[in-house]
Design a protein around this motif. Structure first.
Motif, PDB file in Angstrom:
ATOM      1  N   HIS A 132      -4.078  -2.520  -4.493  1.00 37.02           N
ATOM      2  CA  HIS A 132      -4.185  -1.305  -5.294  1.00 37.02           C
ATOM      3  C   HIS A 132      -4.247  -1.655  -6.777  1.00 37.02           C
ATOM      4  O   HIS A 132      -3.899  -2.766  -7.200  1.00 37.02           O
ATOM      5  CB  HIS A 132      -3.026  -0.351  -4.991  1.00 37.02           C
ATOM      6  CG  HIS A 132      -3.282   0.503  -3.796  1.00 37.02           C
ATOM      7  ND1 HIS A 132      -4.131   1.581  -3.813  1.00 37.02           N
ATOM      8  CD2 HIS A 132      -2.814   0.417  -2.514  1.00 37.02           C
ATOM      9  CE1 HIS A 132      -4.167   2.148  -2.613  1.00 37.02           C
ATOM     10  NE2 HIS A 132      -3.384   1.444  -1.811  1.00 37.02           N
ATOM     11  N   CYS A 133      -4.668  -0.666  -7.565  1.00 41.16           N
ATOM     12  CA  CYS A 133      -4.893  -0.875  -8.990  1.00 41.16           C
ATOM     13  C   CYS A 133      -3.639  -0.704  -9.833  1.00 41.16           C
ATOM     14  O   CYS A 133      -3.722  -0.714 -11.065  1.00 41.16           O
ATOM     15  CB  CYS A 133      -5.967   0.099  -9.494  1.00 41.16           C
ATOM     16  SG  CYS A 133      -7.566  -0.129  -8.692  1.00 41.16           S
ATOM     17  N   GLY A 134      -2.495  -0.527  -9.187  1.00 41.02           N
ATOM     18  CA  GLY A 134      -1.272  -0.312  -9.930  1.00 41.02           C
ATOM     19  C   GLY A 134      -0.053  -0.798  -9.186  1.00 41.02           C
ATOM     20  O   GLY A 134      -0.137  -1.326  -8.074  1.00 41.02           O
ATOM     21  N   SER A 139       8.025   4.093  -1.934  1.00 43.25           N
ATOM     22  CA  SER A 139       7.501   5.182  -1.101  1.00 43.25           C
ATOM     23  C   SER A 139       5.990   5.124  -0.918  1.00 43.25           C
ATOM     24  O   SER A 139       5.401   5.970  -0.254  1.00 43.25           O
ATOM     25  CB  SER A 139       7.886   6.530  -1.713  1.00 43.25           C
ATOM     26  OG  SER A 139       7.277   6.680  -2.995  1.00 43.25           O
ATOM     27  N   GLY A 140       5.350   4.114  -1.520  1.00 46.84           N
ATOM     28  CA  GLY A 140       3.908   3.952  -1.354  1.00 46.84           C
ATOM     29  C   GLY A 140       3.063   4.666  -2.389  1.00 46.84           C
ATOM     30  O   GLY A 140       1.839   4.722  -2.264  1.00 46.84           O
ATOM     31  N   THR A 217      -4.551  -2.650   1.308  1.00 49.42           N
ATOM     32  CA  THR A 217      -3.949  -2.910   2.615  1.00 49.42           C
ATOM     33  C   THR A 217      -3.423  -1.636   3.260  1.00 49.42           C
ATOM     34  O   THR A 217      -3.096  -1.632   4.440  1.00 49.42           O
ATOM     35  CB  THR A 217      -2.796  -3.921   2.489  1.00 49.42           C
ATOM     36  OG1 THR A 217      -1.815  -3.410   1.565  1.00 49.42           O
ATOM     37  CG2 THR A 217      -3.314  -5.268   1.998  1.00 49.42           C
ATOM     38  N   PHE A 218      -3.343  -0.553   2.496  1.00 46.25           N
ATOM     39  CA  PHE A 218      -2.956   0.743   3.053  1.00 46.25           C
ATOM     40  C   PHE A 218      -3.601   1.829   2.202  1.00 46.25           C
ATOM     41  O   PHE A 218      -3.869   1.650   1.006  1.00 46.25           O
ATOM     42  CB  PHE A 218      -1.430   0.921   3.049  1.00 46.25           C
ATOM     43  CG  PHE A 218      -0.824   0.998   1.671  1.00 46.25           C
ATOM     44  CD1 PHE A 218      -0.650   2.228   1.028  1.00 46.25           C
ATOM     45  CD2 PHE A 218      -0.436  -0.156   1.000  1.00 46.25           C
ATOM     46  CE1 PHE A 218      -0.098   2.294  -0.247  1.00 46.25           C
ATOM     47  CE2 PHE A 218       0.117  -0.091  -0.278  1.00 46.25           C
ATOM     48  CZ  PHE A 218       0.292   1.138  -0.897  1.00 46.25           C
ATOM     49  N   GLY A 219      -3.894   2.954   2.808  1.00 50.99           N
ATOM     50  CA  GLY A 219      -4.421   4.088   2.079  1.00 50.99           C
ATOM     51  C   GLY A 219      -5.746   3.787   1.398  1.00 50.99           C
ATOM     52  O   GLY A 219      -6.514   2.919   1.825  1.00 50.99           O
TER      53      GLY A 219
END
Length: 327
Positions: A132-134, A139-140, A217-219
């Protein structure tokens, strides 16, 4: 009132290639083009990217050679993406002095001097183990403000390594302001910011995620990139970035968002970039390989359309090839 047929014959100006060149309203120039390049840590030879035929993950040495070729062809700039050997939750390689992007920037700055514009993509997805970019909370969620601290640090590291322009692409709120403040405080007030101000949550990024090894890796990234259904918020994003200190703004992707590109060009008085992204490149290459499209004509038509829609500069994987033809 304009003349009518048979006095008016617009085809007169289309009769020959020379006439068409003379009367063309839109022109491409090598200096309008920016070449995206990938450099990977820990490899001994360039690694082909299967979804982007002709594009590779470079070694430091092959990057230097390809960059020289781009400059010799007249390409206006190079934007650099890095693939580190080790990734972690906070993207530590992104601002490490010996990180692959910083090392490569120093190589290119020493080799090329002021003969081209060195641009560093500024994000975390290339450096994080989650893609992800951040910064990701337990909690994801993506922690916007904690991410800004990382962007600020990366910007300073890239500027110190030789980047003339940093290009924040993470679509975090306030990212340009945080980066501008950090650069100025560190004595890099002359380093420019090219904001990825209009960046849509697009399916056209697929091949890039192979190239930069940064698939989440998620979302997905829809919670921070723009909804393809929306247009008005693009101008809001642009004006926010300009208010925070962006020197240039970008629309990404280009081909499917020419209407947005035109709106941005009409609304601002700063340079506007557009990114012909990996999926656009891959579609042309796949169709050409199957004999469905004339490759050369399709490349030139697609880039001319982006220029015609208002782009002052075009980020494209075809930059060196097209610059040679134009030169």
């Amino acid at each position: 009132m304009s003349a009518q047929f048979p006095v008016a014959r617009p085809r007169r100006l289309r009769r020959t290639p020379a006439l068409r060149r003379l009367t063309a309203e839109t022109r491409l120039h090598p200096a309008d083009l920016v070449l995206p390049m990938f450099v990977k840590e820990g490899i001994d030879e360039p690694q082909p990217i299967s979804s982007m035929p002709g594009v590779v993950q470079h070694t430091r040495e092959s990057l230097r050679k390809a960059a020289h070729e781009a400059v010799e062809a007249g390409v206006g700039g190079i934007i650099l993406f890095g693939v580190p050997a080790v990734k972690d939750a906070v993207g530590s390689a992104g601002d490490a002095s010996d990180g692959i992007v910083q090392v490569a920037l120093r190589d290119l700055a020493a080799d090329l001097g002021d003969s081209t514009v060195l641009i560093a993509d500024l994000c975390l997805d290339e450096f994080t183990d989650h893609g992800h970019c951040g910064i990701v909370t337990p909690s994801g969620e993506i922690d916007n403000d904690a991410t800004l601290e990382r962007y600020a640090s990366i910007a300073v590291a890239q500027a110190a390594a030789g980047a003339a322009v940093v290009a924040p692409s993470g679509m975090m709120d306030g990212q340009v302001g945080a980066i501008r403040s950090a650069l100025d405080s560190a004595g890099h007030e002359n380093v420019s910011i090219l904001g990825y101000s209009v960046k849509y949550a697009s399916a056209f990024y697929g091949p890039f995620r192979e190239a930069a090894e940064c698939a989440p890796t998620f979302g997905d990234r829809a919670a921070y990139q723009q909804d393809p259904a929306n247009a008005d918020e693009s101008l809001r994003e642009v004006f926010l970035d300009l208010d925070e200190g962006a020197d240039m703004v970008m629309v990404k992707p280009a081909g499917a968002y020419l209407d947005i590109l035109r709106r941005v060009r009409d609304a601002v008085d700063v340079p506007v970039a557009a990114y012909q992204v990996s999926g656009e490149y891959a579609m042309i290459e796949a169709a050409a390989a199957n004999g469905w499209l004339d490759r050369d004509r399709t490349i030139m038509e697609s880039l001319t359309a982006i220029r015609r829609a208002g782009a002052d500069m075009i980020l494209t994987y075809y930059a060196t090839e097209v610059a040679r033809k134009l030169g």
